[in-house]
Design a protein around this motif. Sequence first.
Motif, PDB file in Angstrom:
ATOM      1  N   UNK A  41       0.835  -1.221   0.000  1.00 37.33           N
ATOM      2  CA  UNK A  41       0.000   0.000   0.000  1.00 37.33           C
ATOM      3  C   UNK A  41       0.868   1.270   0.000  1.00 37.33           C
ATOM      4  N   UNK A  42       0.404   2.340  -0.632  1.00 39.61           N
ATOM      5  CA  UNK A  42       1.148   3.612  -0.636  1.00 39.61           C
ATOM      6  C   UNK A  42       1.425   4.133   0.774  1.00 39.61           C
ATOM      7  N   UNK A  60     -10.616  16.804  -8.436  1.00 40.53           N
ATOM      8  CA  UNK A  60      -9.989  16.536  -7.139  1.00 40.53           C
ATOM      9  C   UNK A  60      -8.581  17.104  -7.196  1.00 40.53           C
ATOM     10  N   UNK A  61      -8.258  18.002  -6.254  1.00 41.89           N
ATOM     11  CA  UNK A  61      -6.915  18.611  -6.297  1.00 41.89           C
ATOM     12  C   UNK A  61      -6.114  18.182  -5.061  1.00 41.89           C
ATOM     13  N   UNK A  62      -4.801  18.306  -5.157  1.00 45.38           N
ATOM     14  CA  UNK A  62      -3.929  17.943  -4.036  1.00 45.38           C
ATOM     15  C   UNK A  62      -3.903  16.451  -3.798  1.00 45.38           C
ATOM     16  N   UNK A  63      -4.154  15.661  -4.864  1.00 45.19           N
ATOM     17  CA  UNK A  63      -4.168  14.191  -4.722  1.00 45.19           C
ATOM     18  C   UNK A  63      -3.008  13.594  -5.497  1.00 45.19           C
ATOM     19  N   UNK A  64      -2.893  12.250  -5.420  1.00 47.36           N
ATOM     20  CA  UNK A  64      -1.847  11.529  -6.154  1.00 47.36           C
ATOM     21  C   UNK A  64      -2.562  10.528  -7.070  1.00 47.36           C
ATOM     22  N   UNK A  65      -2.822  10.880  -8.343  1.00 48.21           N
ATOM     23  CA  UNK A  65      -3.590   9.992  -9.234  1.00 48.21           C
ATOM     24  C   UNK A  65      -3.038   8.567  -9.313  1.00 48.21           C
ATOM     25  N   UNK A  66      -1.729   8.407  -9.222  1.00 48.58           N
ATOM     26  CA  UNK A  66      -1.132   7.059  -9.362  1.00 48.58           C
ATOM     27  C   UNK A  66      -1.633   6.114  -8.271  1.00 48.58           C
ATOM     28  N   UNK A  67      -2.062   6.669  -7.132  1.00 50.29           N
ATOM     29  CA  UNK A  67      -2.528   5.809  -6.030  1.00 50.29           C
ATOM     30  C   UNK A  67      -3.955   5.307  -6.266  1.00 50.29           C
ATOM     31  N   UNK A 121      -5.594  -6.657  -2.026  1.00 48.24           N
ATOM     32  CA  UNK A 121      -4.500  -5.802  -1.537  1.00 48.24           C
ATOM     33  C   UNK A 121      -3.962  -4.934  -2.686  1.00 48.24           C
ATOM     34  N   UNK A 122      -3.368  -3.802  -2.332  1.00 50.43           N
ATOM     35  CA  UNK A 122      -2.809  -2.891  -3.340  1.00 50.43           C
ATOM     36  C   UNK A 122      -1.795  -3.623  -4.218  1.00 50.43           C
ATOM     37  N   UNK A 123      -1.819  -3.372  -5.515  1.00 53.01           N
ATOM     38  CA  UNK A 123      -2.527  -2.320  -6.267  1.00 53.01           C
ATOM     39  C   UNK A 123      -3.922  -2.722  -6.744  1.00 53.01           C
ATOM     40  N   UNK A 124      -4.523  -3.744  -6.149  1.00 54.21           N
ATOM     41  CA  UNK A 124      -5.883  -4.127  -6.535  1.00 54.21           C
ATOM     42  C   UNK A 124      -6.897  -3.100  -6.070  1.00 54.21           C
ATOM     43  N   UNK A 125      -8.172  -3.364  -6.361  1.00 50.46           N
ATOM     44  CA  UNK A 125      -9.220  -2.407  -5.972  1.00 50.46           C
ATOM     45  C   UNK A 125      -9.292  -2.352  -4.445  1.00 50.46           C
ATOM     46  N   UNK A 126      -9.204  -1.172  -3.835  1.00 52.25           N
ATOM     47  CA  UNK A 126      -9.102  -1.088  -2.373  1.00 52.25           C
ATOM     48  C   UNK A 126     -10.388  -1.453  -1.647  1.00 52.25           C
ATOM     49  N   UNK A 127     -10.269  -2.276  -0.624  1.00 49.55           N
ATOM     50  CA  UNK A 127     -11.437  -2.630   0.201  1.00 49.55           C
ATOM     51  C   UNK A 127     -12.056  -1.377   0.813  1.00 49.55           C
ATOM     52  N   UNK A 128     -11.256  -0.361   1.065  1.00 48.05           N
ATOM     53  CA  UNK A 128     -11.785   0.870   1.687  1.00 48.05           C
ATOM     54  C   UNK A 128     -12.634   1.687   0.725  1.00 48.05           C
TER      55      UNK A 128
END
Length: 416
Positions: A188-189, A251-258, A297-304
Amino acid sequence: MQSIVIEGGKRLSGDVKISGAKNSALPILCASLLAPGEHVVSNVPELQDVITMGRLLENLGAGVQSSDGVFHIDTENLAKDEAPYELVKTMRASVLVLGPLVARLGSARVSLPGGCAIGARPINLHLAGLRDMGAEVEIEHGYVVAKAKRLKGARIYLDTPTVTGTENLMMAATLAEGRTVLENAACEPEVTDLAACLSSMGAKITGAGTDTVRIEGVSELRPMKYSVMPDRIETGTYLAAGAITGGDVRITGCEPAHSAALLTKLRECGFEIEKGPGWIRLKGCDRPRAVDIKTLPYPGFPTDMQAQFMALMCVADGLSVITETVFENRFMHIAELKRMGADIKVQGNAAVVQGAENIFGAPVMATDLRASASLVIAALAAKGSSEISRVYHLDRGYERMEEKLRGIGARIKRVG
Ligand code: EPZ
């Protein structure tokens, strides 16, 4: 007890600025225990869980001052090695003081985190890893009691890629004697962000963000000056809010790669996604196509993001199968979504969602952090008014949510 009232049906449009990541800030605040001195952590989100963590650090003897998302933590003189039940029962992430305390003080007494709405959430892998590193670990009257003169580096295989387990053991290993290798580690990041923070303190870590993390123990670390990464789950939550209303949000101030897995799924639904350095823009479509997801688990679709995406599928065109593979009981939002007219059938760890033209406002109850976000998202698209009770769940993980949603046009207010 406070509630949130939402008048649905409004297209959301405009910019939302993302806060620091809750699940990165929490371990990073604990990392301050590893080195005596004055630590400065910035971009910390103002959340109930963060306030609780600050109290926990103070309870251990640290000095904690915070304002405008900047924490000053003085861990020169730690007075205790105990994380009491009263604090741990309100926030499971308290277990993240375990590794740092054993590494810094040679002992720790941490209340076992109780049960949790979304699953049993044992910490057996945290404890097994500490034993591998030479700690004596016993369970006494509901507390983990761990002792080690000095931890020794070890090769540790994690049965599941536990996020906080990886973080706890990575922190413990920074001051151990020799090399530690964490195999099947979480990618995870938030793990990568913690590793970058620890490295800025003088830790020697390679492989963070992969399933094999190597840590060369050092004799001491220096205080941190570190800024927490943006919250990828908050990012996904506001994207889902824009999506379900057919809006146009940036959405600003984010990290698209995550958010790669989520963005792929939103494109499959038919949304137009643009992205650039620190921003993502979603343009709504009339009605999303139904899409299957499986949490991994990352990088899969996040459970959260499972509950939030399910809310979106409740109004999709077609049938969506949502499979939850990480936690055994993370479908509590379904009963509440059905009260809003959603058509969902649960079969084991899969939920089959038949998208409906409309869902309808209703009084509903939040049961856990991400379930409450799911209900907010559904209410934004529902016809009529919804009242979401027990919003303290929401306050654990979302900074100023009403303000951010009002800023893009939502008709939302807090009552009570
Ligand atoms: C972290 O929880 C996050 N919390 C969770 O976010 C997130 O859902 C989860 O990782 C998965 O991504 C924080 O980072 C503070 P795990 P964590 O250990 O570390 C089993 C939110 O909404 N397991 O990766 O507790 C466990 O039962 C929260 O922000 C063991 O069996 O999750 C689960 O099935 C919710 N033994 C699976 O691994 C262990 O020793 C993943 O759990 C540890 C975990």
